[in-house]
Design a protein around this motif. Structure first.
Motif, PDB file in Angstrom:
ATOM      1  N   TYR A  98       0.925  -1.140  -0.049  1.00  0.00           N
ATOM      2  CA  TYR A  98      -0.170  -0.170  -0.005  1.00  0.00           C
ATOM      3  C   TYR A  98       0.963   1.125  -0.018  1.00  0.00           C
ATOM      4  O   TYR A  98       1.874   1.267   0.287  1.00  0.00           O
ATOM      5  CB  TYR A  98      -0.783   0.076   1.201  1.00  0.00           C
ATOM      6  N   ILE A 100       0.665   5.888  -0.393  1.00  0.00           N
ATOM      7  CA  ILE A 100      -0.404   7.204  -0.612  1.00  0.00           C
ATOM      8  C   ILE A 100       0.304   7.939  -1.526  1.00  0.00           C
ATOM      9  O   ILE A 100       1.447   7.967  -1.732  1.00  0.00           O
ATOM     10  CB  ILE A 100      -0.345   8.020   0.718  1.00  0.00           C
ATOM     11  N   PHE A 128      -9.999   7.232  -0.015  1.00  0.00           N
ATOM     12  CA  PHE A 128      -9.481   5.906  -0.147  1.00  0.00           C
ATOM     13  C   PHE A 128     -10.401   4.960  -0.622  1.00  0.00           C
ATOM     14  O   PHE A 128     -11.482   4.853  -0.337  1.00  0.00           O
ATOM     15  CB  PHE A 128      -8.869   5.636   1.140  1.00  0.00           C
ATOM     16  N   PHE A 132      -9.678  -0.382   2.247  1.00  0.00           N
ATOM     17  CA  PHE A 132      -8.710   0.444   3.124  1.00  0.00           C
ATOM     18  C   PHE A 132      -9.278   1.293   4.022  1.00  0.00           C
ATOM     19  O   PHE A 132      -8.428   1.112   5.130  1.00  0.00           O
ATOM     20  CB  PHE A 132      -8.010   1.299   2.118  1.00  0.00           C
ATOM     21  N   GLY A 138      -5.126  -0.277   7.294  1.00  0.00           N
ATOM     22  CA  GLY A 138      -5.978   0.940   6.398  1.00  0.00           C
ATOM     23  C   GLY A 138      -5.920   2.362   7.251  1.00  0.00           C
ATOM     24  O   GLY A 138      -4.852   2.547   8.135  1.00  0.00           O
ATOM     25  N   TRP A 139      -6.686   2.922   6.897  1.00  0.00           N
ATOM     26  CA  TRP A 139      -6.720   4.189   7.222  1.00  0.00           C
ATOM     27  C   TRP A 139      -7.002   4.512   8.695  1.00  0.00           C
ATOM     28  O   TRP A 139      -6.124   5.553   9.385  1.00  0.00           O
ATOM     29  CB  TRP A 139      -8.117   4.957   6.471  1.00  0.00           C
ATOM     30  N   HIS A 157     -11.693   1.683  -5.890  1.00  0.00           N
ATOM     31  CA  HIS A 157     -10.205   2.435  -6.197  1.00  0.00           C
ATOM     32  C   HIS A 157      -9.819   2.359  -7.519  1.00  0.00           C
ATOM     33  O   HIS A 157      -9.178   3.645  -7.971  1.00  0.00           O
ATOM     34  CB  HIS A 157      -9.492   0.737  -6.002  1.00  0.00           C
ATOM     35  N   ASP A 173      -5.219   5.951  -1.718  1.00  0.00           N
ATOM     36  CA  ASP A 173      -4.284   4.909  -1.531  1.00  0.00           C
ATOM     37  C   ASP A 173      -3.855   4.384  -2.682  1.00  0.00           C
ATOM     38  O   ASP A 173      -4.974   4.097  -3.857  1.00  0.00           O
ATOM     39  CB  ASP A 173      -4.909   3.954  -0.653  1.00  0.00           C
ATOM     40  N   TYR A 175      -1.644   0.881  -5.107  1.00  0.00           N
ATOM     41  CA  TYR A 175      -1.150  -0.323  -4.821  1.00  0.00           C
ATOM     42  C   TYR A 175       0.315  -0.001  -5.567  1.00  0.00           C
ATOM     43  O   TYR A 175       0.353   0.493  -6.733  1.00  0.00           O
ATOM     44  CB  TYR A 175      -1.879  -1.422  -5.382  1.00  0.00           C
ATOM     45  N   ASP A 191       6.831   6.245   2.977  1.00  0.00           N
ATOM     46  CA  ASP A 191       6.166   5.654   4.440  1.00  0.00           C
ATOM     47  C   ASP A 191       7.202   5.815   5.644  1.00  0.00           C
ATOM     48  O   ASP A 191       7.686   5.063   5.677  1.00  0.00           O
ATOM     49  CB  ASP A 191       5.572   4.275   4.152  1.00  0.00           C
TER      50      ASP A 191
END
Length: 471
Positions: A98, A100, A128, A132, A138-139, A157, A173, A175, A191
């Motif tokens: 995942y 952002i 999102f 997620f 997730g969030w 998505h 979000d 992939y 991240d």
């Protein structure tokens, strides 16, 4: 053998690769596409509705086996899955983590490079994927880990990318292997607190297949280490951006000829979807008529019980349709059966209510005349009351039928097929033509059913009652 896939392109492509790899080993497998989210696929696997599906290690530890730590070793993962009768292949070769993402222009202008930088911009609009929004990884967890002050909303998505490109939202979000990242020139935010675990792609399969179908398991295991992140992005791009069929892309990856793997003849697909849709709407409607008309009669005979029946069917109608479909999965598995059960429950209210209204609306003088003639209660019901209430009952059946045709499109989310299949595929692939292949026939079918019921109503209603209704 049955291979399932989730409702996003990469999962469908990987499942097609597995299907073709199994065929090369002499094992015929069927692919049930886009069955929904993680929980639906996992439950289907555990309940032997499917035999295998592609999954990700981070999803397994964060969603399916939460008692395991996020950094659980692969051996621990394999051991715990075996306790549920599930096997796991070695990783396929890429980590689809995942992430952002933002538009590169906006991220540069606002000097945003990491997820932590979002804290300085509380007015950003985040959207999102629906899964997620509620996942443990997730969030909710991301917001707490980074202390993000803004709210977020759920969105499909595939649609989120278009919303981001149009400026409707500021961050979504991603992939890690999504083809749209490069296509839309997005910046993947670092991240910097290491929130997301690894999401190594694997196949989960039923352990009893090692005995029943060893060649199938060998085909799945043979895919380990065969796909790196660059290759997976290229496969996703071929489907999402170039419009190639998943089967053709999978065959090309395996170096196979792909005769007959195109999307298929439009006419044959339409016939198949129509028959599936008619099955869902027709069987559920027939079952509802058999149950709802007697319930409507009962509601007129016993007042207090009638209020309960009307109230219960009314409550069923308020349950969100998608939730009702999912509620049926533990009882009936995946496929047409849970969809028919959900549609049956949705059909009850209009038929019960209209049966009740038709019977209670009969002129009391007519009922007194029937009683004066000495007709017993059962005979009065069949010879007098039901014919007089027929127009109202048929109106309720017509409403239920039209509702069923529209709601049945959601059945594709749980493997029931029908017109929802091209609609969902079109949404996933951003293909308006595919969406129209499902939406237009569904609308035309609803109109045709409405017209057919009006003709049936005129044909079955006695001429005297038709004249009376017109006057």
């Amino acid at each position: 053998m049955v291979i399932g896939s989730k409702d996003f392109t990469e999962s469908v492509v990987l499942a097609e690769i597995a299907r073709l790899a199994a065929r090369e080993r002499g094992v015929e497998a069927r692919h049930r596409r886009s069955l929904g989210g993680t929980r639906i696929l996992w439950r289907a696997l555990v309940q032997a509705q499917i035999d295998a599906y592609p999954e990700y290690t981070g999803t397994i530890t964060q969603e399916l086996l939460r008692e395991l730590p996020a950094n659980a070793g692969f051996d621990a993962l394999r051991t715990r899955l075996a306790q549920s009768g599930i096997g796991i292949t070695d990783p396929l070769g890429f980590n689809n983590t995942y992430a952002i993402g933002m538009r590169e222009s906006d991220a540069g202008r606002l000097h945003i490079r990491s997820i932590s930088d979002l804290v300085r911009h509380p007015n950003l609009k985040l959207a999102f994927s629906n899964e997620f929004m509620s996942r443990a990884d997730g969030w909710p967890g991301l917001r707490a880990a980074y202390r993000l002050p803004m709210a977020a909303r759920g969105m499909d998505h595939s649609l989120a990318y278009r919303a981001l490109a149009s400026g409707a939202v500021d961050a979504i979000d991603l992939y890690g292997t999504d083809a749209e990242i490069a296509y839309y020139r997005l910046r993947v935010l670092d991240d910097d607190r290491g929130y997301f675990p690894r999401y190594d792609a694997v196949f989960l399969y039923r352990l009893d297949l090692e005995r029943r179908a060893p060649q199938f398991v060998a085909a799945l295991r043979g895919l380990a280490g065969s796909v790196d992140a660059r290759q997976m992005r290229a496969l996703n791009s071929a489907v999402k951006l170039d419009g190639e069929p998943e089967s053709a892309v999978a065959a090309a990856f395996l170096g196979l000829d792909a005769p007959g793997v195109a999307r298929g003849d439009l006419r044959s697909r339409m016939v198949r979807h129509t028959l599936q849709h008619l099955r869902l709407a027709g069987i559920s409607l027939l079952l509802a008529i058999v149950v709802a008309v007697p319930l409507g009669v009962l509601a007129t005979r016993r007042r207090h019980l009638g209020q309960f029946v009307l109230g219960l069917t009314g409550v069923l109608q308020t349950v969100p349709s998608l939730a009702l479909f999912v509620f049926m999965i533990p009882l009936f598995g995946i496929g047409a059966e849970p969809a028919i059960a959900a549609l049956f429950l949705y059909s009850l209210l209009p038929i019960v209510r209209n049966t009740h209204a038709g019977l209670t609306g009969i002129d009391p003088a007519l009922l007194e005349s029937a009683a004066a003639l000495g007709l017993p209660p059962r005979m009065r019901l069949w010879r007098v009351e039901l014919p007089l209430a027929l127009r109202s009952i048929l109106a309720g059946v017509k409403i239920a039928a039209v509702i069923n045709v529209g709601t049945a499109t959601l059945g594709a989310l749980i493997g029931a097929g029908g017109y929802g299949e091209p609609i969902l595929t079109g949404i996933r692939l951003d293909d308006l033509g595919l969406i129209m292949q499902g939406a237009v026939p569904a609308a035309l079918l609803a109109l045709a059913i409405q017209g057919a019921f009006e003709l049936l109503e005129n044909a079955l209603t006695p001429r005297g009652l038709r004249i009376r209704a017109k006057s």
